[in-house]
Design an enzyme around this catalytic site. Sequence first.
Site, short mmCIF file in Angstrom:
data_model
loop_
_atom_site.label_atom_id
_atom_site.label_comp_id
_atom_site.label_asym_id
_atom_site.label_seq_id
_atom_site.Cartn_x
_atom_site.Cartn_y
_atom_site.Cartn_z
N TRP A 102 97.60 24.46 -53.47
CA TRP A 102 96.36 25.22 -53.27
C TRP A 102 96.62 26.70 -53.02
O TRP A 102 95.89 27.56 -53.52
CB TRP A 102 95.53 24.61 -52.13
N ASP A 171 93.35 29.73 -45.35
CA ASP A 171 92.61 28.60 -45.90
C ASP A 171 92.94 27.39 -45.04
O ASP A 171 94.06 26.89 -45.05
CB ASP A 171 93.04 28.37 -47.35
N LYS A 195 86.48 17.57 -45.66
CA LYS A 195 87.70 16.97 -45.12
C LYS A 195 87.42 16.48 -43.69
O LYS A 195 87.20 15.32 -43.46
CB LYS A 195 88.84 17.99 -45.11
#
Length: 365
Positions: A102, A171, A195
Amino acid sequence: MVKIHNFGAGPSKLPEEVYEILKQEFTDFEGTGISLLETSHRSPAYAKLNKDVQDVVRKLLNVPNNYKILFLSGGGQGQFSAVPLNLISRTGSADYVVTGTWSAIAARDARKYGKVNMVLPPTDRYVEIPDQSTWKLDPNASYVHICTNETIDGIEFDFIPDTKGVPLVADMSSNFMSKKIDVSKFGVIYGCAQKNMGTAGVTLVIVREDLLNQALPICPSILDWTANARSDSILNTPPMYAIQVMGRVLQWVDRQGGLDVMAELITKKSSLIYDVIENSNGFYNTSVAKKNRSRMNIPFRIGYVNGDEALEEEFLKGAEALGLIQLKGHSLVGGIRVSTYNAVTVEDVQTLVSYMKDFHKKHAK
């Protein structure tokens, strides 16, 4: 029907108590007589929800007063562009610490808007976070970007980098709200909700006020943090239901005792899984350095060394028969992945651990 134990990496499991609240509110949101799905985003009912959710975020993370809390669309990947669009104007360059899939995608997107300095040497195998003494940081960077937990690769930061005064952007999509953090050490924190915080559709952004008013002229208003802060995250019709779900999940976290309790439970859950891996004599194996193993997402292979795909398929098939679902690893890395987010219970993990031990006993050499 067998009891379902959901280990999905996202969208992930929601607390059962939250489901009951959402059921009650679905057709009558806080006494309005209608669902939030058909309520105006300019109504007093939504204005209250907007404030309530900001308040619980601020409470759980002890967010300082000089930070804005934003509810935005576009997911984590939307912020991969929003970050440089809002911040890179100061010097035209940014530092990216790439420790997994990511953060690599975030760096790729940032190159569209300015110069990107890769702090770490390139690699196609993410197994650890190198010691910060080896990092090549640029003191003239507009910001330093990290991903605190790599959902695909199973790598998690156990420290907050020292960026020597350059704003740190993180992030936190897959470990947001899993432990207390010192928000004041970050310029910007962001993460998608599906999440630990709820369902897909809303992204939480926490931005220090002095970093506003710096957006590039080409920045779309929908990605402009300043425009969204001025409108209190109601620049356009926000993803209201996803914000409602996030609020109810975070209020549930607060009722459980807050982030200290979540951190304790996550450590317990992840330790149960890692103990089975370490005691399997290589039958279950992970390449991630022990110091950087994620508490949230645990990828591993089955069948010694590089994994046996046929054996992994048999494992997944047997797991699903027992209600142990969404355990297949990401398509980029294969294998198995266990996610231990806040809503995953110790009982869920204990059921999985029992199956892992039985499967090992049956197939070990």
